[in-house]
Design a protein around this motif. Structure first.
Motif, PDB file in Angstrom:
ATOM      1  N   THR A  83     -53.687 -30.177  64.975  1.00  0.00           N
ATOM      2  CA  THR A  83     -53.882 -28.683  65.251  1.00  0.00           C
ATOM      3  C   THR A  83     -53.604 -28.090  66.677  1.00  0.00           C
ATOM      4  O   THR A  83     -53.936 -28.915  67.479  1.00  0.00           O
ATOM      5  CB  THR A  83     -55.061 -28.305  64.550  1.00  0.00           C
ATOM      6  OG1 THR A  83     -56.158 -28.685  65.563  1.00  0.00           O
ATOM      7  CG2 THR A  83     -55.352 -28.680  63.214  1.00  0.00           C
ATOM      8  N   GLU A 104     -55.317 -26.062  67.931  1.00  0.00           N
ATOM      9  CA  GLU A 104     -56.668 -25.844  68.500  1.00  0.00           C
ATOM     10  C   GLU A 104     -57.029 -27.039  69.231  1.00  0.00           C
ATOM     11  O   GLU A 104     -57.662 -27.240  70.389  1.00  0.00           O
ATOM     12  CB  GLU A 104     -57.841 -25.548  67.502  1.00  0.00           C
ATOM     13  CG  GLU A 104     -57.578 -23.969  67.118  1.00  0.00           C
ATOM     14  CD  GLU A 104     -56.782 -23.968  65.956  1.00  0.00           C
ATOM     15  OE1 GLU A 104     -56.311 -22.797  65.462  1.00  0.00           O
ATOM     16  OE2 GLU A 104     -56.066 -24.942  65.411  1.00  0.00           O
ATOM     17  N   ARG A 105     -56.877 -28.074  68.347  1.00  0.00           N
ATOM     18  CA  ARG A 105     -57.252 -29.500  68.894  1.00  0.00           C
ATOM     19  C   ARG A 105     -56.331 -29.913  70.193  1.00  0.00           C
ATOM     20  O   ARG A 105     -56.812 -30.465  71.164  1.00  0.00           O
ATOM     21  CB  ARG A 105     -57.349 -30.571  67.981  1.00  0.00           C
ATOM     22  CG  ARG A 105     -58.419 -30.372  67.215  1.00  0.00           C
ATOM     23  CD  ARG A 105     -58.380 -31.360  66.026  1.00  0.00           C
ATOM     24  NE  ARG A 105     -58.501 -32.819  66.256  1.00  0.00           N
ATOM     25  CZ  ARG A 105     -59.847 -33.517  65.772  1.00  0.00           C
ATOM     26  NH1 ARG A 105     -60.455 -32.897  64.918  1.00  0.00           N
ATOM     27  NH2 ARG A 105     -59.783 -34.730  66.215  1.00  0.00           N
ATOM     28  N   LEU A 158     -55.125 -27.832  72.524  1.00  0.00           N
ATOM     29  CA  LEU A 158     -55.557 -26.997  73.471  1.00  0.00           C
ATOM     30  C   LEU A 158     -56.902 -27.536  74.060  1.00  0.00           C
ATOM     31  O   LEU A 158     -56.939 -27.549  75.214  1.00  0.00           O
ATOM     32  CB  LEU A 158     -55.879 -25.418  72.886  1.00  0.00           C
ATOM     33  CG  LEU A 158     -56.662 -24.492  74.063  1.00  0.00           C
ATOM     34  CD1 LEU A 158     -55.537 -24.213  75.223  1.00  0.00           C
ATOM     35  CD2 LEU A 158     -56.846 -23.316  73.280  1.00  0.00           C
ATOM     36  N   LEU A 159     -57.740 -28.027  73.121  1.00  0.00           N
ATOM     37  CA  LEU A 159     -58.965 -28.723  73.596  1.00  0.00           C
ATOM     38  C   LEU A 159     -58.655 -29.984  74.872  1.00  0.00           C
ATOM     39  O   LEU A 159     -59.213 -29.825  75.561  1.00  0.00           O
ATOM     40  CB  LEU A 159     -59.651 -29.406  72.633  1.00  0.00           C
ATOM     41  CG  LEU A 159     -60.985 -28.567  71.913  1.00  0.00           C
ATOM     42  CD1 LEU A 159     -61.440 -29.142  70.921  1.00  0.00           C
ATOM     43  CD2 LEU A 159     -61.770 -27.922  73.153  1.00  0.00           C
ATOM     44  N   HIS A 175     -66.372 -27.554  73.932  1.00  0.00           N
ATOM     45  CA  HIS A 175     -66.416 -27.734  72.298  1.00  0.00           C
ATOM     46  C   HIS A 175     -67.469 -26.704  71.646  1.00  0.00           C
ATOM     47  O   HIS A 175     -67.035 -26.209  70.779  1.00  0.00           O
ATOM     48  CB  HIS A 175     -66.395 -29.147  71.906  1.00  0.00           C
ATOM     49  CG  HIS A 175     -66.330 -29.375  70.537  1.00  0.00           C
ATOM     50  ND1 HIS A 175     -67.343 -29.670  69.639  1.00  0.00           N
ATOM     51  CD2 HIS A 175     -65.233 -29.416  69.964  1.00  0.00           C
ATOM     52  CE1 HIS A 175     -66.727 -29.924  68.538  1.00  0.00           C
ATOM     53  NE2 HIS A 175     -65.567 -29.480  68.449  1.00  0.00           N
ATOM     54  N   ALA A 197     -66.316 -23.132  71.737  1.00  0.00           N
ATOM     55  CA  ALA A 197     -65.721 -22.766  70.705  1.00  0.00           C
ATOM     56  C   ALA A 197     -66.127 -22.528  69.609  1.00  0.00           C
ATOM     57  O   ALA A 197     -65.833 -21.491  68.722  1.00  0.00           O
ATOM     58  CB  ALA A 197     -64.637 -24.236  70.421  1.00  0.00           C
ATOM     59  N   LYS A 205     -66.759 -23.426  66.670  1.00  0.00           N
ATOM     60  CA  LYS A 205     -66.342 -23.854  65.215  1.00  0.00           C
ATOM     61  C   LYS A 205     -65.630 -25.445  65.087  1.00  0.00           C
ATOM     62  O   LYS A 205     -65.243 -25.776  66.175  1.00  0.00           O
ATOM     63  CB  LYS A 205     -65.389 -22.947  64.879  1.00  0.00           C
ATOM     64  CG  LYS A 205     -64.125 -22.857  65.576  1.00  0.00           C
ATOM     65  CD  LYS A 205     -63.222 -21.837  65.024  1.00  0.00           C
ATOM     66  CE  LYS A 205     -61.707 -22.063  65.741  1.00  0.00           C
ATOM     67  NZ  LYS A 205     -60.777 -20.755  65.246  1.00  0.00           N
ATOM     68  N   ILE A 207     -62.910 -27.717  64.992  1.00  0.00           N
ATOM     69  CA  ILE A 207     -61.628 -27.722  65.255  1.00  0.00           C
ATOM     70  C   ILE A 207     -60.851 -29.002  64.925  1.00  0.00           C
ATOM     71  O   ILE A 207     -61.285 -29.975  64.986  1.00  0.00           O
ATOM     72  CB  ILE A 207     -61.306 -27.486  66.708  1.00  0.00           C
ATOM     73  CG1 ILE A 207     -61.956 -26.207  67.182  1.00  0.00           C
ATOM     74  CG2 ILE A 207     -59.832 -27.362  67.125  1.00  0.00           C
ATOM     75  CD1 ILE A 207     -61.696 -25.876  68.687  1.00  0.00           C
TER      76      ILE A 207
END
Length: 141
Positions: free
Chosen positions: A36, A38-39, A41-42, A134, A137, A139, A141
């Motif tokens: 994803t 989002e992951r 980006l992490l 994390h 965030a 939520k 991800i």
């Protein structure tokens, strides 16, 4: 004002709920799960944190600038993403644009160097900061 007076007991902050990742299995590492945004980006945030902390601690002076230092930052960031976020190596590899075997090599290299107390402290700080990111965030991800 004393430091204890800054946050009186009546105004304590609630702790953010813990976010649980599903347990990683060997099959997850071998499967091609879509990564994803989002992951990804992490992972890129962890990489940037690692680079900035390395500069701030002065540990980067142990290495030559350039390609080797860049590889070292990436290895630590891949290790932290795998360990702190329980991300399968295949997902970490996708996030960093590398092969899963490269992530495995990075994890072994970081583990081997953790016998050095200063290095272990550095990696532990990156892990804690990655966990904080994390939680911010807020939520899954």
């Amino acid at each position: 004002m004393r430091p204890d007076d800054a946050f009186p007991p009546s105004q304590t902050f609630a702790v953010a709920p813990s976010v649980e990742w599903p347990p990683a299995t060997e099959q997850d590492d071998l499967a091609e799960r879509p990564l994803t945004p989002e992951r990804r980006l992490l992972c890129m945030i962890v990489r940037q944190l690692t680079e900035e902390l390395l500069r701030a601690t002065g540990l980067e002076h142990d290495q030559e600038p350039g390609r080797r230092a860049t590889s070292h930052v990436r290895q630590v960031a891949m290790y932290v993403c795998h360990v702190a976020y329980s991300m399968p190596m295949g997902e970490v590899a996708q996030a960093f644009g590398r092969d899963r075997t490269t992530v495995g090599h990075a994890c072994r290299m970081v583990e081997d160097r953790r016998d050095d107390r200063a290095y272990d402290t550095f990696v532990a700080i990156v892990e804690r900061m990655a966990s904080a990111v994390h939680l911010i965030a807020g939520k899954r991800i």
